[in-house]
Scaffold this motif. Sequence first.
Motif, PDB file in Angstrom:
ATOM      1  N   SER A 100       0.869  -1.217  -0.106  1.00  0.00           N
ATOM      2  CA  SER A 100      -0.032  -0.095  -0.216  1.00  0.00           C
ATOM      3  C   SER A 100       0.840   1.199   0.074  1.00  0.00           C
ATOM      4  O   SER A 100       0.626   2.158  -0.743  1.00  0.00           O
ATOM      5  CB  SER A 100      -0.941  -0.016   1.125  1.00  0.00           C
ATOM      6  OG  SER A 100      -1.889   1.139   1.420  1.00  0.00           O
ATOM      7  N   ASN A 101       1.840   1.272   0.636  1.00  0.00           N
ATOM      8  CA  ASN A 101       2.685   2.466   0.891  1.00  0.00           C
ATOM      9  C   ASN A 101       3.476   2.494  -0.298  1.00  0.00           C
ATOM     10  O   ASN A 101       3.653   3.815  -0.894  1.00  0.00           O
ATOM     11  CB  ASN A 101       3.843   2.396   2.032  1.00  0.00           C
ATOM     12  CG  ASN A 101       3.147   2.436   3.501  1.00  0.00           C
ATOM     13  OD1 ASN A 101       1.931   3.199   3.484  1.00  0.00           O
ATOM     14  ND2 ASN A 101       3.856   2.014   4.345  1.00  0.00           N
ATOM     15  N   MET A 102       3.969   1.525  -1.142  1.00  0.00           N
ATOM     16  CA  MET A 102       4.850   1.493  -2.140  1.00  0.00           C
ATOM     17  C   MET A 102       4.012   1.946  -3.359  1.00  0.00           C
ATOM     18  O   MET A 102       4.353   2.646  -4.299  1.00  0.00           O
ATOM     19  CB  MET A 102       5.537   0.242  -2.599  1.00  0.00           C
ATOM     20  CG  MET A 102       6.790  -0.191  -1.562  1.00  0.00           C
ATOM     21  SD  MET A 102       7.168  -1.955  -2.156  1.00  0.00           S
ATOM     22  CE  MET A 102       7.910  -1.121  -3.857  1.00  0.00           C
ATOM     23  N   ALA A 103       2.616   1.721  -3.129  1.00  0.00           N
ATOM     24  CA  ALA A 103       1.901   2.109  -4.613  1.00  0.00           C
ATOM     25  C   ALA A 103       1.752   3.699  -4.567  1.00  0.00           C
ATOM     26  O   ALA A 103       1.360   4.096  -5.507  1.00  0.00           O
ATOM     27  CB  ALA A 103       0.349   1.480  -4.302  1.00  0.00           C
ATOM     28  N   LEU A 104       1.809   4.393  -3.412  1.00  0.00           N
ATOM     29  CA  LEU A 104       1.766   5.923  -3.308  1.00  0.00           C
ATOM     30  C   LEU A 104       2.964   6.383  -4.211  1.00  0.00           C
ATOM     31  O   LEU A 104       2.726   7.470  -4.444  1.00  0.00           O
ATOM     32  CB  LEU A 104       1.984   6.457  -1.760  1.00  0.00           C
ATOM     33  CG  LEU A 104       0.630   6.276  -1.031  1.00  0.00           C
ATOM     34  CD1 LEU A 104       1.063   6.612   0.285  1.00  0.00           C
ATOM     35  CD2 LEU A 104      -0.586   6.964  -1.471  1.00  0.00           C
ATOM     36  N   ARG A 105       3.770   5.890  -4.721  1.00  0.00           N
ATOM     37  CA  ARG A 105       4.858   6.365  -5.533  1.00  0.00           C
ATOM     38  C   ARG A 105       4.268   6.363  -7.082  1.00  0.00           C
ATOM     39  O   ARG A 105       4.843   7.191  -7.856  1.00  0.00           O
ATOM     40  CB  ARG A 105       6.156   5.446  -5.579  1.00  0.00           C
ATOM     41  CG  ARG A 105       6.792   5.365  -4.385  1.00  0.00           C
ATOM     42  CD  ARG A 105       8.048   4.299  -4.023  1.00  0.00           C
ATOM     43  NE  ARG A 105       8.841   4.628  -5.309  1.00  0.00           N
ATOM     44  CZ  ARG A 105       9.811   3.750  -5.489  1.00  0.00           C
ATOM     45  NH1 ARG A 105       9.917   2.684  -4.878  1.00  0.00           N
ATOM     46  NH2 ARG A 105      10.689   4.401  -6.538  1.00  0.00           N
ATOM     47  N   TRP A 106       3.169   5.817  -7.383  1.00  0.00           N
ATOM     48  CA  TRP A 106       2.633   5.732  -8.750  1.00  0.00           C
ATOM     49  C   TRP A 106       1.067   6.144  -8.763  1.00  0.00           C
ATOM     50  O   TRP A 106       0.774   6.343  -9.863  1.00  0.00           O
ATOM     51  CB  TRP A 106       2.939   4.281  -9.296  1.00  0.00           C
ATOM     52  CG  TRP A 106       4.409   4.131  -9.462  1.00  0.00           C
ATOM     53  CD1 TRP A 106       4.879   4.454 -10.393  1.00  0.00           C
ATOM     54  CD2 TRP A 106       4.956   3.229  -8.888  1.00  0.00           C
ATOM     55  NE1 TRP A 106       6.265   4.047 -10.412  1.00  0.00           N
ATOM     56  CE2 TRP A 106       6.480   3.249  -9.298  1.00  0.00           C
ATOM     57  CE3 TRP A 106       4.678   2.307  -7.522  1.00  0.00           C
ATOM     58  CZ2 TRP A 106       7.535   2.487  -8.722  1.00  0.00           C
ATOM     59  CZ3 TRP A 106       6.009   1.661  -6.999  1.00  0.00           C
ATOM     60  CH2 TRP A 106       7.161   1.767  -7.650  1.00  0.00           C
ATOM     61  N   VAL A 107       0.532   5.957  -7.718  1.00  0.00           N
ATOM     62  CA  VAL A 107      -0.888   6.506  -7.560  1.00  0.00           C
ATOM     63  C   VAL A 107      -1.069   7.727  -6.534  1.00  0.00           C
ATOM     64  O   VAL A 107      -0.299   7.591  -5.628  1.00  0.00           O
ATOM     65  CB  VAL A 107      -2.125   5.494  -7.289  1.00  0.00           C
ATOM     66  CG1 VAL A 107      -1.670   4.221  -8.392  1.00  0.00           C
ATOM     67  CG2 VAL A 107      -1.683   4.738  -6.057  1.00  0.00           C
ATOM     68  N   LEU A 174      -1.393  -2.697  -9.498  1.00  0.00           N
ATOM     69  CA  LEU A 174      -0.890  -4.057  -9.195  1.00  0.00           C
ATOM     70  C   LEU A 174      -0.347  -4.182  -7.681  1.00  0.00           C
ATOM     71  O   LEU A 174      -0.981  -5.148  -6.952  1.00  0.00           O
ATOM     72  CB  LEU A 174       0.294  -4.503 -10.147  1.00  0.00           C
ATOM     73  CG  LEU A 174       0.751  -5.874  -9.710  1.00  0.00           C
ATOM     74  CD1 LEU A 174      -0.387  -6.873 -10.093  1.00  0.00           C
ATOM     75  CD2 LEU A 174       1.911  -6.281 -10.712  1.00  0.00           C
ATOM     76  N   LEU A 175       0.191  -3.111  -7.135  1.00  0.00           N
ATOM     77  CA  LEU A 175       0.664  -3.159  -5.636  1.00  0.00           C
ATOM     78  C   LEU A 175      -0.652  -2.748  -4.782  1.00  0.00           C
ATOM     79  O   LEU A 175      -0.939  -3.454  -3.776  1.00  0.00           O
ATOM     80  CB  LEU A 175       1.375  -1.975  -5.382  1.00  0.00           C
ATOM     81  CG  LEU A 175       2.716  -2.131  -5.902  1.00  0.00           C
ATOM     82  CD1 LEU A 175       3.562  -0.933  -5.848  1.00  0.00           C
ATOM     83  CD2 LEU A 175       3.634  -3.466  -5.006  1.00  0.00           C
ATOM     84  N   LEU A 180      -4.686  -5.495  -1.188  1.00  0.00           N
ATOM     85  CA  LEU A 180      -6.034  -6.113  -1.017  1.00  0.00           C
ATOM     86  C   LEU A 180      -6.083  -7.692  -0.791  1.00  0.00           C
ATOM     87  O   LEU A 180      -6.777  -8.072   0.332  1.00  0.00           O
ATOM     88  CB  LEU A 180      -7.034  -5.663  -2.071  1.00  0.00           C
ATOM     89  CG  LEU A 180      -7.411  -4.384  -1.894  1.00  0.00           C
ATOM     90  CD1 LEU A 180      -7.960  -3.866  -3.279  1.00  0.00           C
ATOM     91  CD2 LEU A 180      -8.290  -3.755  -0.861  1.00  0.00           C
ATOM     92  N   SER A 181      -5.170  -8.404  -1.299  1.00  0.00           N
ATOM     93  CA  SER A 181      -5.291  -9.621  -1.107  1.00  0.00           C
ATOM     94  C   SER A 181      -4.855 -10.265   0.130  1.00  0.00           C
ATOM     95  O   SER A 181      -5.033 -11.139   0.852  1.00  0.00           O
ATOM     96  CB  SER A 181      -4.513 -10.332  -2.274  1.00  0.00           C
ATOM     97  OG  SER A 181      -4.956 -10.149  -3.534  1.00  0.00           O
ATOM     98  N   MET A 182      -3.515  -9.451   0.499  1.00  0.00           N
ATOM     99  CA  MET A 182      -2.949  -9.745   1.806  1.00  0.00           C
ATOM    100  C   MET A 182      -3.809  -9.282   3.130  1.00  0.00           C
ATOM    101  O   MET A 182      -3.860  -9.764   4.167  1.00  0.00           O
ATOM    102  CB  MET A 182      -1.533  -9.102   1.963  1.00  0.00           C
ATOM    103  CG  MET A 182      -0.599  -9.451   1.132  1.00  0.00           C
ATOM    104  SD  MET A 182      -0.230 -11.082   1.406  1.00  0.00           S
ATOM    105  CE  MET A 182      -0.918 -11.957  -0.090  1.00  0.00           C
ATOM    106  N   ASP A 183      -4.762  -8.191   2.714  1.00  0.00           N
ATOM    107  CA  ASP A 183      -5.757  -7.798   3.724  1.00  0.00           C
ATOM    108  C   ASP A 183      -6.498  -8.782   4.043  1.00  0.00           C
ATOM    109  O   ASP A 183      -7.032  -9.383   5.212  1.00  0.00           O
ATOM    110  CB  ASP A 183      -6.213  -6.383   3.501  1.00  0.00           C
ATOM    111  CG  ASP A 183      -5.483  -5.438   3.663  1.00  0.00           C
ATOM    112  OD1 ASP A 183      -4.577  -5.478   4.200  1.00  0.00           O
ATOM    113  OD2 ASP A 183      -5.703  -4.402   2.802  1.00  0.00           O
TER     114      ASP A 183
END
Length: 345
Positions: A100-107, A174-175, A180-183
């Motif tokens: 989730s945190n890594m996704a903030l680099r692209w969204v 994708l991240l 969401l899958s891990m949640d």
Amino acid sequence: MMLPERSRFFIYALGIFFCYFLYGIVQEKITRGRYGTHKNDDGTIGERFTYALALVWIQCLCNFVFAKGLLTLQPKKEDNTHIGYYAVSALTYLLGMISSNMALRWVSYPSQVVGKSAKPIPVMILGVLIGRKSYSWIRYACVVTIVLGVVLFMYKESKANATATADNAGLGELLLFLSLSMDGLTGAVQERMRSSSAPTGLQMMLSMNFWSVPMLGFAMIVTGEGKDFIYFASRHPELWTHMSMLALCGCFGQFFIFLMVAKFGPLACSVVTTTRKFFTVLCSVVVFGNVLIPRQWIGAILVFAGLFADMFYGKKTHIPAMPAANKKLNFNKEMEADEKKKLSS
């Protein structure tokens, strides 16, 4: 003097709103902002924070200390949960948070919040495939509404895709899917914990973060991110202020959530946190200038409408699974009652 229930509800809700509003703002400042005044080769100014492992490690460490402190102030209850449950749930929890945190680099942060609001999707899929559960048609309709809203919000036009590099296209989405899958997996493991030994919320918080801290520490050493993070923080001391604010807001936000659940139940807490997400999106749009086109606004409305409909109409009343120890105790009580009836007769 005891406060009225309405006053308590207002205070708890305001605490959740305030803490997680600041949490979201500081998180976006760290992950999408720039530090320093150095001019890069591409003409941009400052360095980007790219140390997702270190960010989550600090959060887990502070959560562990916070939960430990609260548990010392409460009467101790023995936790008989198998350590394997905590280890697995900590691993899936970490993978979800890091993704989730890594996704903030692209969204943008609004995209992340709305995407993470689709948590019923992996919960339903894993419940059908692994838990062999069945759901009402209302529940399926709510999930379809949420999926449609997420697709409308996350879909990028061809012009937006043209500006992205081929390697990073779709990586943020994708991240978010991985998160969401891990949640969903984390929730499934926690349900097993509740049915087997029924630990308290603070005990789960304490033990999961206890396992998370060494796992993340090992990953930071292997990848070398720990050393790079220390160098980055030494070059930009203002980062520690942002990190401290993030950890403080996260700890107290969870504290108010525990108070809300204990006093008013999980449904009231879900309504408050879901409403908080919507206002967080609006505040992020206003503060950071993340422009939403009309299609994205329609998607956001569908997501939150589906979430509220799921909370109010999609859940059937059920009897929670009783821990084995409680089942045995109740069985013994029933046997004693039968013996008393026989003696009296």
